[in-house]
Design an enzyme around this catalytic site. Structure first.
Site, mmCIF file in Angstrom:
data_model
loop_
_atom_site.group_PDB
_atom_site.id
_atom_site.type_symbol
_atom_site.label_atom_id
_atom_site.label_comp_id
_atom_site.label_asym_id
_atom_site.label_seq_id
_atom_site.Cartn_x
_atom_site.Cartn_y
_atom_site.Cartn_z
ATOM 1 N N LYS A 124 -128.647 -26.700 -15.144
ATOM 2 C CA LYS A 124 -128.663 -25.531 -14.254
ATOM 3 C C LYS A 124 -127.675 -24.515 -14.798
ATOM 4 C CE LYS A 124 -130.586 -24.013 -10.494
ATOM 5 N NZ LYS A 124 -131.954 -24.241 -10.000
ATOM 6 N N ASP A 164 -134.338 -18.811 -10.617
ATOM 7 C CA ASP A 164 -133.846 -19.393 -9.361
ATOM 8 C C ASP A 164 -133.477 -18.183 -8.495
ATOM 9 O OD1 ASP A 164 -132.930 -22.129 -8.114
ATOM 10 O OD2 ASP A 164 -131.264 -20.788 -7.696
ATOM 11 N N VAL A 239 -139.789 -18.707 -3.656
ATOM 12 C CA VAL A 239 -140.384 -19.911 -3.062
ATOM 13 C C VAL A 239 -141.152 -19.571 -1.792
ATOM 14 C CG1 VAL A 239 -139.885 -22.199 -2.116
ATOM 15 C CG2 VAL A 239 -138.488 -21.302 -3.984
#
Ligand code: NDP
Length: 445
Positions: A124, A164, A239
Site C-alpha cells: 500500500k 484508492d 467504490v
C-alpha cells in the site's frame, strides 16, 4: 500463540499506530485456533514475520502550485509481503495519510489478495497530499513528482500500485505517464489505467460491483436477493458509485450517500440520472453531497451525521475506516438491518462488529467484500501480460466468479456450530493459510 504478548511487543515497537495495531489484532484473533493446530507455523516464526512489512519507502514530494508557491508533501510505499506474488495495493492521497493507516491497509491487502486466488502479494502507499480543490495542472505536477521517486521501487513483476481514496483514473494517468517516460517502457506497472492505454474494462466499477455480488451471495444463504431491498451506502467515490449502480440493476433501492460533512437521504432512490449527476460533479472535483439536495428537492441533507440512522435492509459502508461505530451498529440493528457488507477497508469499529455478530446480523469484512477491485486489477495485469483486451462481459463474468469463490471460502472456514457464518474469521483464515503455507515453502526470508 500468545496473542497478548505479541500485541504488547508490537505496541512497544510501533507506539500510537492505532489502525495498524487494530488490523493486526483482528487477524490474529481470527487465526489463533488454526495457528495453534499447525505447530509448523510457530517454528517458522510466521506471525512475527507476517506482521512486519518487508520494507517501507518514505520520500518527500515537492511540487509547485498554480501561483508559483512551493509545497512539500510526504510520499510512502509499504511493501508488506510478496510470498504469493508481486506486491499489490493502492495509493491513497488524503491529508489523513500516515504510516499507521498505510500499514493497516497493506496488512489487510495481504489476505485480501490471497482470497482472490490470483498471484498477488500485499502492499500500500500514498501521500498526505489533498487533491480536493486542486487544479488539474497542480494534480499533474504532484503526481509527476511523486512518481519521480516511486518508480525506482516498482515494476510489473515487483510491485504494482493502483488507486484508492483520492486516486482515480486521472491520477493514475499522470503517474503512469511519468513512469513510462522514466522507464522507457509501456508495461502493466499500475492498474486502473485508462482503456486506451492498457486499462481493463469494468475496472472503474469493479470494487462496487464485486461488493454487491458478494452481498448477493450473503443474501442467497437466506434465500433472499436485492429485489425490493432498501440499501444505505456511505461515501460516493470509486467504490460507492459502482455499488449504487449494481444494487439498482439488481432491483434494490439506494437511499443514502455521504461525504465527510454529512449524508443525503433520498426516499425516491438514488439511481439512473441521479447517479450520472453525481458522477459529473465528482469528475469536476466539486462537492457532491450538498448540491444533490438542491437538485432533487425530495432529498434531505443531514449535516454532520452518518447514514446508519436510516431504516434499511442492507448497509454498504463504502467511505473510509472506522466510519461505523457501536451506536451506529445498534441503530442499524434496531431498524432491522439483515446484511452489512463492507465496501471500504475496516469501516466498522471492532465494537460495531461485535454488535452485528451478537445479533446474528450477516456481516462481512472489507478484505472479502471489496476484493473485486484488486481482483480486477489482477485481471488487468493478465491482459497486459498477454497484450490483449477482454470484453466487459468477460471481465464481469470473471469478477462475478471470483466473488462467488471468495464467499465460498468464507463459508468454508467461518461457519460456526449454530450455522451462523463468521465472515471475519472465514476471510482471515482462508487468506492467511495460503500465504503462511507459501512462506513455509519459501524458507526464512
Ligand atoms: P474515494 O476517494 O473515491 O471515495 C471516498 C468517498 O468517501 C468520497 O465520497 C468521500 O467524500 C467520502 N468520505 C471520505 N471521508 C469520509 C468520512 N469521514 N465520512 C463520510 N464520507 C467520507 O475512495 P474509494 O472509493 O477509492 O475508497 C473508499 C474505501 O474503499 C476506502 O476504504 C478504500 O481503501 C476502499 N477500497 C477502494 C478500492 C478501489 O478500487 N478504489 C478497492 C478496495 C477498497 P469526499 O470526496 O467529499 O471527501
Amino acid at each position: 500463540m500468545n496473542l497478548e504478548k505479541i500485541m504488547t511487543d508490537l505496541e512497544k515497537k510501533h507506539p500510537g499506530e492505532v489502525e495498524y495495531l487494530q488490523a493486526v489484532r483482528e487477524v490474529l484473533e481470527s487465526i489463533e485456533e488454526i495457528y495453534n493446530e499447525n505447530p509448523q507455523f510457530e517454528s517458522a516464526g510466521i506471525i512475527e514475520r507476517i506482521v512486519e512489512p518487508d520494507r517501507i519507502l518514505t520520500f518527500k514530494v515537492p511540487w509547485v502550485d498554480d501561483s508559483g508557491k512551493v509545497h512539500v508533501n510526504l510520499g510512502y510505499r509499504v511493501q508488506f509481503n510478496n510470498a504469493i506474488g508481486p506486491y499489490k495495493g493502492g495509493l491513497r492521497f488524503h491529508p489523513s495519510v500516515n504510516l499507521s493507516i498505510l500499514k493497516f491497509l497493506g496488512f489487510e491487502q495481504i489476505f485480501k489478495n490471497s482470497l482472490t486466488t490470483l498471484p498477488m502479494g500485499g502492499g500500500k502507499g500514498g501521500s498526505d497530499f489533498d487533491p480536493k480543490g486542486k487544479s488539474n495542472a497542480e494534480i499533474m505536477r504532484f503526481c509527476q513528482s511523486f512518481m519521480l521517486e516511486l518508480w525506482k521501487m516498482i515494476g510489473p513483476e515487483t510491485d504494482v500500485p493502483a488507486g484508492d481514496i483520492g486516486v482515480g483514473g486521472r491520477e493514475i494517468g499522470f503517474m503512469y505517464g511519468m513512469y513510462k517516460k522514466l522507464s522507457r517502457e509501456h508495461t502493466g506497472v499500475l492498474t486502473g489505467k485508462g482503456i486506451n492505454w492498457g486499462g481493463s474494462l469494468i475496472r472503474p466499477e469493479a470494487t462496487g460491483f464485486g461488493a454487491v455480488y458478494f452481498a448477493q451471495e450473503m443474501l442467497k444463504t437466506k434465500n433472499q436477493d436485492f429485489k425490493g431491498k432498501v440499501v444505505a451506502i456511505s461515501g460516493f467515490g470509486n467504490v460507492a458509485w459502482g455499488a449504487a449502480l449494481k444494487v439498482t440493476e439488481l432491483g434494490g433501492k439506494v437511499v443514502t450517500i455521504s461525504g465527510p460533512d454529512g449524508y443525503i437521504y433520498d426516499p425516491d432512490g438514488i439511481s439512473g440520472e441521479k447517479i450520472n449527476f453525481l458522477l459529473e460533479l465528482r469528475a469536476s472535483n466539486q462537492d457532491i453531497v450538498k448540491p444533490y439536495s438542491y437538485e432533487f428537492p425530495n432529498a434531505q441533507f443531514h449535516q454532520g451525521k452518518r447514514p446508519w440512522e436510516v431504516k434499511c435492509d442492507v448497509a454498504l459502508p463504502c467511505a473510509t475506516q472506522n466510519e461505523l461505530g457501536k451506536d451506529d451498529a445498534l441503530a442499524l440493528v434496531k431498524n432491522g438491518v439483515m446484511c452489512v457488507a463492507e465496501g471500504a477497508n475496516m469501516p466498522s469499529t471492532p465494537e460495531a462488529i461485535e454488535v452485528f455478530q451478537e445479533h446474528k446480523v450477516m456481516f462481512a469484512p472489507g478484505k472479502a467484500v471489496n476484493a473485486g477491485g484488486v481482483a480486477t486489477s489482477g485481471l488487468e495485469m493478465s491482459q497486459n501480460s498477454m497484450k490483449l483486451n477482454w470484453s466487459s462481459e468477460e471481465v464481469d463474468m470473471r469478477l462475478h466468479q471470483i466473488m462467488k469463490n471468495i464467499h465460498e471460502q468464507c463459508v468454508k472456514y467461518g461457519t460456526t456450530a449454530d450455522g451462523y457464518v463468521n465472515y471475519v474469521k472465514g476471510a482471515n483464515v482462508a487468506g492467511f493459510l495460503k500465504v503462511a503455507n507459501a512462506m513455509l515453502d519459501l524458507g526464512v526470508l
